[in-house]
Write a protein that holds these residues in place. Sequence first.
Motif, PDB file in Angstrom:
ATOM      1  N   VAL A  39       0.802  -1.217   0.000  1.00  0.00           N
ATOM      2  CA  VAL A  39       0.000   0.000   0.000  1.00  0.00           C
ATOM      3  C   VAL A  39       0.843   1.281   0.000  1.00  0.00           C
ATOM      4  N   CYS A  40       1.922   1.299   0.752  1.00  0.00           N
ATOM      5  CA  CYS A  40       2.666   2.549   0.989  1.00  0.00           C
ATOM      6  C   CYS A  40       3.920   2.716   0.139  1.00  0.00           C
ATOM      7  N   SER A  41       4.670   1.645  -0.052  1.00  0.00           N
ATOM      8  CA  SER A  41       5.972   1.780  -0.711  1.00  0.00           C
ATOM      9  C   SER A  41       5.915   2.294  -2.147  1.00  0.00           C
ATOM     10  N   PRO A  42       4.846   2.070  -2.911  1.00  0.00           N
ATOM     11  CA  PRO A  42       4.855   2.629  -4.268  1.00  0.00           C
ATOM     12  C   PRO A  42       5.044   4.152  -4.297  1.00  0.00           C
ATOM     13  N   CYS A  43       4.553   4.849  -3.289  1.00  0.00           N
ATOM     14  CA  CYS A  43       4.711   6.313  -3.243  1.00  0.00           C
ATOM     15  C   CYS A  43       5.797   6.762  -2.265  1.00  0.00           C
ATOM     16  N   HIS A  44       5.888   6.084  -1.127  1.00  0.00           N
ATOM     17  CA  HIS A  44       6.835   6.516  -0.099  1.00  0.00           C
ATOM     18  C   HIS A  44       8.178   5.812  -0.227  1.00  0.00           C
ATOM     19  N   SER A  45       8.321   4.878  -1.127  1.00  0.00           N
ATOM     20  CA  SER A  45       9.509   4.081  -1.451  1.00  0.00           C
ATOM     21  C   SER A  45       9.765   2.990  -0.416  1.00  0.00           C
ATOM     22  N   THR A  46      10.535   2.008  -0.808  1.00  0.00           N
ATOM     23  CA  THR A  46      10.788   0.865   0.070  1.00  0.00           C
ATOM     24  C   THR A  46      11.599   1.248   1.295  1.00  0.00           C
ATOM     25  N   ASP A  47      12.366   2.343   1.206  1.00  0.00           N
ATOM     26  CA  ASP A  47      13.154   2.786   2.357  1.00  0.00           C
ATOM     27  C   ASP A  47      12.467   3.908   3.134  1.00  0.00           C
ATOM     28  N   ALA A  48      11.228   4.239   2.766  1.00  0.00           N
ATOM     29  CA  ALA A  48      10.404   5.265   3.426  1.00  0.00           C
ATOM     30  C   ALA A  48      11.007   6.662   3.346  1.00  0.00           C
ATOM     31  N   LYS A  49      11.872   6.900   2.374  1.00  0.00           N
ATOM     32  CA  LYS A  49      12.467   8.232   2.224  1.00  0.00           C
ATOM     33  C   LYS A  49      11.659   9.121   1.290  1.00  0.00           C
ATOM     34  N   ILE A  51       9.584  10.534  -2.186  1.00  0.00           N
ATOM     35  CA  ILE A  51      10.036  11.003  -3.499  1.00  0.00           C
ATOM     36  C   ILE A  51       9.908  12.528  -3.463  1.00  0.00           C
ATOM     37  N   PRO A  52      11.018  13.252  -3.566  1.00  0.00           N
ATOM     38  CA  PRO A  52      10.977  14.714  -3.438  1.00  0.00           C
ATOM     39  C   PRO A  52       9.896  15.358  -4.307  1.00  0.00           C
ATOM     40  N   SER A  53       9.166  16.273  -3.710  1.00  0.00           N
ATOM     41  CA  SER A  53       8.067  17.037  -4.319  1.00  0.00           C
ATOM     42  C   SER A  53       6.884  16.177  -4.754  1.00  0.00           C
ATOM     43  N   PHE A  54       6.937  14.906  -4.494  1.00  0.00           N
ATOM     44  CA  PHE A  54       5.842  14.011  -4.868  1.00  0.00           C
ATOM     45  C   PHE A  54       5.190  13.407  -3.629  1.00  0.00           C
ATOM     46  N   SER A  55       5.959  12.683  -2.837  1.00  0.00           N
ATOM     47  CA  SER A  55       5.461  12.054  -1.616  1.00  0.00           C
ATOM     48  C   SER A  55       6.466  12.256  -0.497  1.00  0.00           C
ATOM     49  N   PRO A  56       6.000  12.563   0.699  1.00  0.00           N
ATOM     50  CA  PRO A  56       6.914  12.843   1.806  1.00  0.00           C
ATOM     51  C   PRO A  56       7.601  11.594   2.338  1.00  0.00           C
ATOM     52  N   ALA A  57       8.731  11.814   2.967  1.00  0.00           N
ATOM     53  CA  ALA A  57       9.439  10.747   3.658  1.00  0.00           C
ATOM     54  C   ALA A  57       8.676  10.369   4.916  1.00  0.00           C
ATOM     55  N   LEU A  58       8.647   9.105   5.220  1.00  0.00           N
ATOM     56  CA  LEU A  58       8.073   8.634   6.476  1.00  0.00           C
ATOM     57  C   LEU A  58       9.181   8.424   7.501  1.00  0.00           C
ATOM     58  N   SER A  59      10.388   8.295   7.020  1.00  0.00           N
ATOM     59  CA  SER A  59      11.559   8.156   7.877  1.00  0.00           C
ATOM     60  C   SER A  59      11.845   9.497   8.544  1.00  0.00           C
TER      61      SER A  59
END
Length: 135
Positions: A39-49, A51-59
């Motif tokens: 659910v989350c990694s496609p936008c927040h990435s597998t490392d939760a960092k 994607i700049p200006s697209f989705s915020p880091a969760l880390s």
Amino acid sequence: MKILLSFFLFAICLLLISWKPGDANLAKGPKGKKTYDRVCSPCHSTDAKGIPSFSPALSGSKIVLGSSNKLIRVMLKGSAELKNYPGHNNKNEMPAQANLKDRRIANLLTYIRNNFGNKAPAITADEVKNERAKL
């Protein structure tokens, strides 16, 4: 004596056939990881960092590490919950995840809060249920 030895060897064979290496729960991964990956990694990435200006880091996120109530509301309402939040300027709108069950959301948020360099208290299904009732 032969019967005893045969029984002993039979018991050993049964143990070897049924033995599985490692803990079965560990093989599944930590609770919440599967949901995060799907659910989350496609936008927040597998490392939760993110994607700049697209989705915020969760880390290291203030929202992830802050009030559990706020984080739960973000999951239930999506980025609509953040419309007046300072610094919220990502182009991607997070969809509400209210379709997920309370236990799944609790496991997911607890996983995020305790991985990717984060360390925060666990979230319970009851907390999710209470926040959902307020919406």
